[in-house]
Motif scaffolding. Structure first.
Motif, PDB file in Angstrom:
ATOM      1  N   UNK A 177       0.818  -1.209   0.000  1.00  6.45           N
ATOM      2  CA  UNK A 177       0.000   0.000   0.000  1.00  6.45           C
ATOM      3  C   UNK A 177       0.856   1.267   0.000  1.00  6.45           C
ATOM      4  N   UNK A 178       1.971   1.253   0.690  1.00  2.31           N
ATOM      5  CA  UNK A 178       2.846   2.415   0.768  1.00  2.31           C
ATOM      6  C   UNK A 178       3.439   2.804  -0.572  1.00  2.31           C
ATOM      7  N   UNK A 179       3.365   1.904  -1.557  1.00  4.85           N
ATOM      8  CA  UNK A 179       4.003   2.186  -2.856  1.00  4.85           C
ATOM      9  C   UNK A 179       3.073   2.901  -3.839  1.00  4.85           C
ATOM     10  N   UNK A 180       1.782   2.964  -3.537  1.00  5.77           N
ATOM     11  CA  UNK A 180       0.873   3.643  -4.456  1.00  5.77           C
ATOM     12  C   UNK A 180       1.051   5.159  -4.320  1.00  5.77           C
ATOM     13  N   UNK A 181       0.789   5.898  -5.432  1.00  8.32           N
ATOM     14  CA  UNK A 181       0.859   7.363  -5.315  1.00  8.32           C
ATOM     15  C   UNK A 181      -0.082   7.862  -4.214  1.00  8.32           C
ATOM     16  N   UNK A 182       0.347   8.875  -3.486  1.00 13.19           N
ATOM     17  CA  UNK A 182      -0.330   9.313  -2.254  1.00 13.19           C
ATOM     18  C   UNK A 182      -1.830   9.557  -2.428  1.00 13.19           C
ATOM     19  N   UNK A 183      -2.225  10.209  -3.527  1.00 15.29           N
ATOM     20  CA  UNK A 183      -3.632  10.595  -3.657  1.00 15.29           C
ATOM     21  C   UNK A 183      -4.438   9.670  -4.577  1.00 15.29           C
ATOM     22  N   UNK A 184      -3.920   8.474  -4.821  1.00 14.33           N
ATOM     23  CA  UNK A 184      -4.660   7.560  -5.695  1.00 14.33           C
ATOM     24  C   UNK A 184      -5.678   6.704  -4.950  1.00 14.33           C
ATOM     25  N   UNK A 185      -5.712   6.791  -3.645  1.00 20.31           N
ATOM     26  CA  UNK A 185      -6.701   6.036  -2.864  1.00 20.31           C
ATOM     27  C   UNK A 185      -7.465   7.038  -2.003  1.00 20.31           C
ATOM     28  N   UNK A 186      -8.728   7.285  -2.373  1.00 22.05           N
ATOM     29  CA  UNK A 186      -9.487   8.343  -1.692  1.00 22.05           C
ATOM     30  C   UNK A 186     -10.916   7.920  -1.354  1.00 22.05           C
ATOM     31  N   UNK A 187     -11.098   6.854  -0.592  1.00 15.79           N
ATOM     32  CA  UNK A 187     -12.478   6.478  -0.266  1.00 15.79           C
ATOM     33  C   UNK A 187     -13.219   7.581   0.496  1.00 15.79           C
ATOM     34  N   UNK A 188     -12.477   8.438   1.175  1.00 15.44           N
ATOM     35  CA  UNK A 188     -13.093   9.520   1.951  1.00 15.44           C
ATOM     36  C   UNK A 188     -12.757  10.894   1.351  1.00 15.44           C
ATOM     37  N   UNK A 189     -12.393  10.894   0.043  1.00 12.68           N
ATOM     38  CA  UNK A 189     -11.913  12.109  -0.635  1.00 12.68           C
ATOM     39  C   UNK A 189     -10.579  12.535  -0.019  1.00 12.68           C
ATOM     40  N   UNK A 190     -10.167  13.766  -0.253  1.00 18.42           N
ATOM     41  CA  UNK A 190      -8.852  14.209   0.238  1.00 18.42           C
ATOM     42  C   UNK A 190      -8.857  15.722   0.371  1.00 18.42           C
ATOM     43  N   UNK A 191      -7.897  16.221   1.110  1.00 18.63           N
ATOM     44  CA  UNK A 191      -7.766  17.671   1.244  1.00 18.63           C
ATOM     45  C   UNK A 191      -8.731  18.264   2.254  1.00 18.63           C
ATOM     46  N   UNK A 192      -9.016  19.555   2.094  1.00 19.15           N
ATOM     47  CA  UNK A 192      -9.812  20.289   3.090  1.00 19.15           C
ATOM     48  C   UNK A 192     -11.241  19.777   3.214  1.00 19.15           C
ATOM     49  N   UNK A 193     -11.803  19.211   2.123  1.00 22.21           N
ATOM     50  CA  UNK A 193     -13.186  18.745   2.172  1.00 22.21           C
ATOM     51  C   UNK A 193     -13.276  17.238   2.337  1.00 22.21           C
ATOM     52  N   UNK A 194     -12.223  16.633   2.811  1.00 21.23           N
ATOM     53  CA  UNK A 194     -12.231  15.204   3.107  1.00 21.23           C
ATOM     54  C   UNK A 194     -13.321  14.901   4.132  1.00 21.23           C
ATOM     55  N   UNK A 195     -13.858  13.700   4.080  1.00 21.47           N
ATOM     56  CA  UNK A 195     -14.894  13.299   5.043  1.00 21.47           C
ATOM     57  C   UNK A 195     -14.464  13.623   6.475  1.00 21.47           C
ATOM     58  N   UNK A 196     -15.314  14.361   7.188  1.00 23.44           N
ATOM     59  CA  UNK A 196     -14.928  14.746   8.551  1.00 23.44           C
ATOM     60  C   UNK A 196     -14.994  13.554   9.507  1.00 23.44           C
ATOM     61  N   UNK A 197     -15.686  12.474   9.083  1.00 22.08           N
ATOM     62  CA  UNK A 197     -15.921  11.353  10.004  1.00 22.08           C
ATOM     63  C   UNK A 197     -15.110  10.117   9.618  1.00 22.08           C
ATOM     64  N   UNK A 198     -14.032  10.279   8.830  1.00 24.02           N
ATOM     65  CA  UNK A 198     -13.363   9.084   8.311  1.00 24.02           C
ATOM     66  C   UNK A 198     -12.807   8.200   9.422  1.00 24.02           C
ATOM     67  N   UNK A 199     -12.290   8.788  10.471  1.00 34.14           N
ATOM     68  CA  UNK A 199     -11.747   7.953  11.557  1.00 34.14           C
ATOM     69  C   UNK A 199     -12.885   7.215  12.274  1.00 34.14           C
TER      70      UNK A 199
END
Ligand code: HEM
Length: 105
Positions: free
Chosen positions: A30-52
């Protein structure tokens, strides 16, 4: 908004992307994939607030169910192609998804 479905099925990133392969989430892979290629909860400032919270809740529900039941395929589906899903914000199954539960006790 990113098209998460296409991103998670990009064959340039994921080998056999349509194949169910939980091993692709092993830490050494998993560590080898590009950082933003896995986004089940989106990414950045509007990322899911409840992902944890969502991740914790899924682990609790799955481990609780698996302690009590074996999850078996439903005879309603002959092949995986019989499962019809669509992409909304997340993947959703038409008419839910059926499984058979077998008690472990
Ligand atoms: C497996 C469960 C979940 C998944 C896969 C998921 C996924 C997402 C995604 C992809 C977004 C971004 C949507 C967009 O860009 O338009 C999002 C946003 C959001 N999610 Fe979740 N979510 C989950 C559970 C939850 C739960 C349990 C809550 C609340 C208790 C929640 C609250 C929110 C909120 C409030 C936003 C909007 C954040 C913002 O726009 O700043 N999500 N979620």
């Amino acid at each position: 908004m990113n098209y998460i479905y296409a991103m998670h099925r990009d064959p340039n990133v994921y080998e056999n992307p349509d194949q169910f392969n939980p091993d692709r989430f092993l830490p050494e892979k998993f560590g080898k994939y590009p950082k933003y290629n896995y986004q089940p909860f989106a990414a950045g400032n509007r990322k899911c607030i409840a992902y944890k919270y969502a991740m914790l809740q899924m682990k609790i529900v799955i481990s609780t169910v698996l302690r009590h039941f074996k999850i078996l395929p439903s005879p309603r589906y002959k092949t995986i192609d019989d499962l019809k899903y669509e992409m909304r914000v997340t993947l959703t199954f038409y008419n839910g998804i059926y499984v058979n539960l077998e008690s472990r006790y």
